[in-house]
Design an enzyme around this catalytic site. Structure first.
Site, PDB file in Angstrom:
ATOM      1  N   LYS A  15      50.888  44.063  -1.002  1.00 58.13           N
ATOM      2  CA  LYS A  15      50.994  43.079  -2.085  1.00 58.13           C
ATOM      3  C   LYS A  15      49.720  42.263  -2.087  1.00 58.13           C
ATOM      4  O   LYS A  15      49.101  42.058  -1.035  1.00 58.13           O
ATOM      5  CB  LYS A  15      52.184  42.141  -1.840  1.00 58.13           C
ATOM      6  CG  LYS A  15      52.633  41.381  -3.066  1.00 58.13           C
ATOM      7  CD  LYS A  15      53.582  42.222  -3.894  1.00 58.13           C
ATOM      8  CE  LYS A  15      53.944  41.595  -5.219  1.00 58.13           C
ATOM      9  NZ  LYS A  15      55.034  42.356  -5.873  1.00 58.13           N
ATOM     10  N   ASP A  32      52.582  42.120 -11.393  1.00 58.82           N
ATOM     11  CA  ASP A  32      53.656  41.275 -10.855  1.00 58.82           C
ATOM     12  C   ASP A  32      53.602  39.996 -11.698  1.00 58.82           C
ATOM     13  O   ASP A  32      53.012  40.007 -12.797  1.00 58.82           O
ATOM     14  CB  ASP A  32      53.447  40.993  -9.351  1.00 58.82           C
ATOM     15  CG  ASP A  32      54.697  40.392  -8.698  1.00 58.82           C
ATOM     16  OD1 ASP A  32      55.650  41.137  -8.454  1.00 58.82           O
ATOM     17  OD2 ASP A  32      54.735  39.158  -8.455  1.00 58.82           O
TER      18      ASP A  32
HETATM   19  P1  NDP Z   1      56.178  37.720 -15.541  1.00 56.23           P
HETATM   20  O1  NDP Z   1      54.969  36.960 -15.204  1.00 56.23           O
HETATM   21  O2  NDP Z   1      56.128  38.715 -16.648  1.00 56.23           O
HETATM   22  O3  NDP Z   1      57.393  36.746 -15.845  1.00 56.23           O
HETATM   23  C1  NDP Z   1      57.835  35.848 -14.879  1.00 56.23           C
HETATM   24  C2  NDP Z   1      58.947  35.010 -15.478  1.00 56.23           C
HETATM   25  O4  NDP Z   1      59.524  34.235 -14.453  1.00 56.23           O
HETATM   26  C3  NDP Z   1      58.438  34.045 -16.525  1.00 56.23           C
HETATM   27  O5  NDP Z   1      59.429  33.798 -17.469  1.00 56.23           O
HETATM   28  C4  NDP Z   1      58.128  32.809 -15.688  1.00 56.23           C
HETATM   29  O6  NDP Z   1      58.160  31.599 -16.408  1.00 56.23           O
HETATM   30  C5  NDP Z   1      59.257  32.846 -14.682  1.00 56.23           C
HETATM   31  N1  NDP Z   1      58.796  32.197 -13.456  1.00 56.23           N
HETATM   32  C6  NDP Z   1      57.745  32.560 -12.684  1.00 56.23           C
HETATM   33  N2  NDP Z   1      57.583  31.697 -11.679  1.00 56.23           N
HETATM   34  C7  NDP Z   1      58.540  30.783 -11.828  1.00 56.23           C
HETATM   35  C8  NDP Z   1      58.904  29.629 -11.096  1.00 56.23           C
HETATM   36  N3  NDP Z   1      58.217  29.268  -9.998  1.00 56.23           N
HETATM   37  N4  NDP Z   1      59.974  28.914 -11.516  1.00 56.23           N
HETATM   38  C9  NDP Z   1      60.662  29.288 -12.610  1.00 56.23           C
HETATM   39  N5  NDP Z   1      60.364  30.368 -13.360  1.00 56.23           N
HETATM   40  C10 NDP Z   1      59.321  31.101 -12.963  1.00 56.23           C
HETATM   41  O7  NDP Z   1      56.621  38.436 -14.175  1.00 56.23           O
HETATM   42  P2  NDP Z   1      57.599  39.671 -13.961  1.00 56.23           P
HETATM   43  O8  NDP Z   1      58.665  39.671 -14.987  1.00 56.23           O
HETATM   44  O9  NDP Z   1      56.757  40.873 -13.778  1.00 56.23           O
HETATM   45  O10 NDP Z   1      58.206  39.320 -12.520  1.00 56.23           O
HETATM   46  C11 NDP Z   1      59.420  38.610 -12.350  1.00 56.23           C
HETATM   47  C12 NDP Z   1      59.973  38.879 -10.964  1.00 56.23           C
HETATM   48  O11 NDP Z   1      60.222  40.289 -10.812  1.00 56.23           O
HETATM   49  C13 NDP Z   1      59.066  38.516  -9.801  1.00 56.23           C
HETATM   50  O12 NDP Z   1      59.854  38.106  -8.707  1.00 56.23           O
HETATM   51  C14 NDP Z   1      58.379  39.832  -9.455  1.00 56.23           C
HETATM   52  O13 NDP Z   1      57.926  39.857  -8.132  1.00 56.23           O
HETATM   53  C15 NDP Z   1      59.544  40.779  -9.665  1.00 56.23           C
HETATM   54  N6  NDP Z   1      59.217  42.185  -9.897  1.00 56.23           N
HETATM   55  C16 NDP Z   1      58.347  42.566 -10.872  1.00 56.23           C
HETATM   56  C17 NDP Z   1      58.082  43.894 -11.083  1.00 56.23           C
HETATM   57  C18 NDP Z   1      57.202  44.367 -12.178  1.00 56.23           C
HETATM   58  O14 NDP Z   1      57.090  45.595 -12.342  1.00 56.23           O
HETATM   59  N7  NDP Z   1      56.588  43.512 -12.971  1.00 56.23           N
HETATM   60  C19 NDP Z   1      58.692  44.934 -10.238  1.00 56.23           C
HETATM   61  C20 NDP Z   1      59.657  44.433  -9.284  1.00 56.23           C
HETATM   62  C21 NDP Z   1      59.868  43.103  -9.126  1.00 56.23           C
HETATM   63  P3  NDP Z   1      56.765  30.890 -16.826  1.00 56.23           P
HETATM   64  O15 NDP Z   1      56.192  31.775 -17.888  1.00 56.23           O
HETATM   65  O16 NDP Z   1      57.159  29.552 -17.303  1.00 56.23           O
HETATM   66  O17 NDP Z   1      55.927  30.852 -15.582  1.00 56.23           O
HETATM   67  O1  2IT Z   2      57.498  43.919  -6.738  1.00 47.45           O
HETATM   68  C1  2IT Z   2      57.216  45.048  -7.205  1.00 47.45           C
HETATM   69  O2  2IT Z   2      57.811  46.064  -6.846  1.00 47.45           O
HETATM   70  C2  2IT Z   2      56.166  45.124  -8.213  1.00 47.45           C
HETATM   71  N1  2IT Z   2      55.628  44.090  -8.611  1.00 47.45           N
HETATM   72  C3  2IT Z   2      55.715  46.456  -8.745  1.00 47.45           C
HETATM   73  C4  2IT Z   2      54.715  47.076  -7.814  1.00 47.45           C
HETATM   74  C5  2IT Z   2      54.069  48.354  -8.283  1.00 47.45           C
HETATM   75  O3  2IT Z   2      53.213  48.838  -7.540  1.00 47.45           O
HETATM   76  O4  2IT Z   2      54.391  48.861  -9.368  1.00 47.45           O
END
Ligand code: NDP
Ligand code: 2IT
Length: 450
Positions: free
Chosen positions: A131, A171
């Site tokens: 990461k 992420d």
């Molecule tokens: P994005 O940046 O696309 O969206 C994140 C969302 O979560 C936004 O709505 C954001 O609000 C909110 N958020 C982030 N930080 C905070 C906080 N500290 N408090 C409250 N709300 C918060 O990220 P993703 O959708 O990609 O990721 C969301 C989660 O999923 C994370 O935990 C990530 O690690 C996990 N994840 C992502 C993957 C991926 O493929 N993208 C894969 C597996 C897991 P705001 O815009 O106001 O910051």
């Molecule tokens: O938390 C996760 O699994 C991710 N943000 C996706 C990682 C990836 O390599 O696609």
């Protein structure tokens, strides 16, 4: 939170981890949950102790920390911190996302990298755990500033990654725009067009369905949970936190499967739309205009907006899918969800539920899935992107989506069967941790002390 364990050896390991890694509470939380699961099997695996498998798995193979200087639109120099945690390469090249958020620090990236080891192991694909990220905040920055940051970040990171070494992806705060800028800079410096990042644009090696994969995969996994309990998404009310990549595509798939998604949030507040979220409006606000979720309530008369994201858990629902960030769902929220009749919680984010919330769910009949199993569809589809890049072919959306669905079903089966085998039926936390660990430990044992 007290990070103790009943097993003396595991407790000693936990205390040493805390002493040797000061001020990393999220990392302790992830390690503690993992070691608590390992307690159930440690007596059957004396080789884990003699070969120091757990000591080795808790220590990242390599941590890279670097300065990221860039020039903003006013001509002022900005300096951010850059990180890449290359945690474990026993079963494949390091693989995991890049988080861009002001809260990013080493402890948070270590928790994420640690969990990624077991998640990637569960996907059935050959990927190690890693990461990275930065405390850079893309919010409010111009495209040119984001590009300047991404190029500077990659100028250093490119020395440490490669398609067979370490393959970063998106992420929080890192989406297609950021991956595009980083890929361009890697290609320019290395003079190589390779699959060094996943989540790329579709015109330069990105996989169809990667954008949708984490959210869709979460719903495929949740469907397996629901099927085990003799039910499905059809007619259910769902609350989803977040309004980013994972939340948007979890909403899309849950709606396709017949559920009504009634709420979403961002870090400033949440929207409740009892009529069901109109996703085309959310996509326009979040993906196109990069605005706040409060805009939704200005455009949709049936919706209400409330400041603060925690209140989203007070909305009655059958299924809750936390898809924003770590520790967003605490014990109070868990109590409210249970009191309101919520029966299934599956994590789209990484570690969004606190340990107290998980314990409350498990003690009160809520079927709970940890992110390392239920959100693995994103990285699994990244693995499929790597395969397509290696064979210089691209598969159709339907092909990738079908593979994603089948991988999520395999992950559910592995976690479910492992939980049952160790005498903790329906404890998907233990099932996922142990199923993920056994494969990595086997590879580490075979490869010797390295
Ligand atoms: P994005 O940046 O696309 O969206 C994140 C969302 O979560 C936004 O709505 C954001 O609000 C909110 N958020 C982030 N930080 C905070 C906080 N500290 N408090 C409250 N709300 C918060 O990220 P993703 O959708 O990609 O990721 C969301 C989660 O999923 C994370 O935990 C990530 O690690 C996990 N994840 C992502 C993957 C991926 O493929 N993208 C894969 C597996 C897991 P705001 O815009 O106001 O910051
Ligand atoms: O938390 C996760 O699994 C991710 N943000 C996706 C990682 C990836 O390599 O696609």
């Amino acid at each position: 939170m007290e990070y103790t364990l009943n097993n003396e050896y595991l407790n000693g390991l936990m205390q040493k981890t805390i002493a040797k890694n000061p001020s990393e509470p999220e990392f302790y939380q992830a390690v503690h949950e993992f070691l608590t699961s390992v307690e159930a099997i440690i007596d059957q695996h004396p080789e884990f102790i003699s070969e120091k498998i757990l000591e080795r798995i808790i220590e990242p193979e390599r941590v890279i920390m670097f300065r990221v200087p860039w020039v903003d639109d006013k001509g002022e120099i900005q300096v951010n911190k850059g990180f890449r945690v290359q945690f474990n390469s026993a079963i494949g090249p390091y693989k995991g996302g890049i988080r861009l958020h002001p809260s990013v620090n080493l402890g948070i990236l270590k928790f994420l990298g640690f969990e990624q080891i077991f998640k990637n192991s569960l996907t059935t694909l050959p990927m190690g755990g890693g990461k990275g990220g930065s405390d850079f905040d893309p919010k409010g920055k111009s495209d040119r500033e984001v590009m300047a940051f991404c190029q500077s970040f990659m100028r250093e990171l490119c020395k440490h990654i490669g398609p067979d070494t370490d393959v970063p992806a998106g992420d929080i705060g890192t989406g297609a725009r950021e991956i595009g800028y980083m890929f361009g800079q890697y290609k320019k410096i290395r003079n190589e067009f390779t699959g060094v990042l996943t989540g790329k644009g579709l015109t330069f090696g990105g996989s169809l369905a990667r954008t949708e994969a984490t959210g869709y995969g979460l719903c495929y996994f949740t469907s397996c949970m629901l099927a085990k309990k003799g039910t499905s998404f059809a007619g259910k009310t769902v609350v989803i936190s977040g309004a980013g990549n994972v939340a948007i595509y979890a909403t899309e798939k849950a709606q396709q499967l017949g559920a009504k998604v009634v709420a979403l949030c961002d870090s400033t507040g949440y929207v409740y739309d009892p009529d069901g979220i109109k996703l085309d409006i959310v996509k326009d606000i979040k993906e196109v205009k990069r605005q706040r979720i409060s805009e939704y309530a200005k455009q949709v008369p049936t919706a209400k907006y409330e400041d603060g994201c925690h209140g989203i858990w007070s909305i009655p629902c059958d299924i809750a899918l936390p898809c924003a960030t770590q520790n967003e769902l605490d014990l109070d929220a868990a109590k409210t969800l249970v009191a309101n009749g919520c029966k299934v919680v599956a994590e789209g984010a990484n570690m969004p539920s606190t340990p107290e919330a998980i314990a409350y769910f498990q003690a009160n009949g809520v079927y709970f899935a940890p992110g390392k199993a239920s959100n693995a569809g994103g990285v699994a589809t990244s693995g499929l992107e790597m395969s397509q890049n290696s064979e210089r072919l691209s598969w159709t959306f339907e092909e990738v989506d079908a593979k994603l669905k089948s991988i999520m079903e395999s992950i559910f089966k592995a976690a479910d069967e492992t939980a049952t085998k160790i005498g903790h039926e329906d404890n998907l936390v233990m099932g996922a941790n142990i199923a993920g660990l056994l494969k990595v430990a086997d590879a580490m044992l075979a490869q010797g002390v390295i």
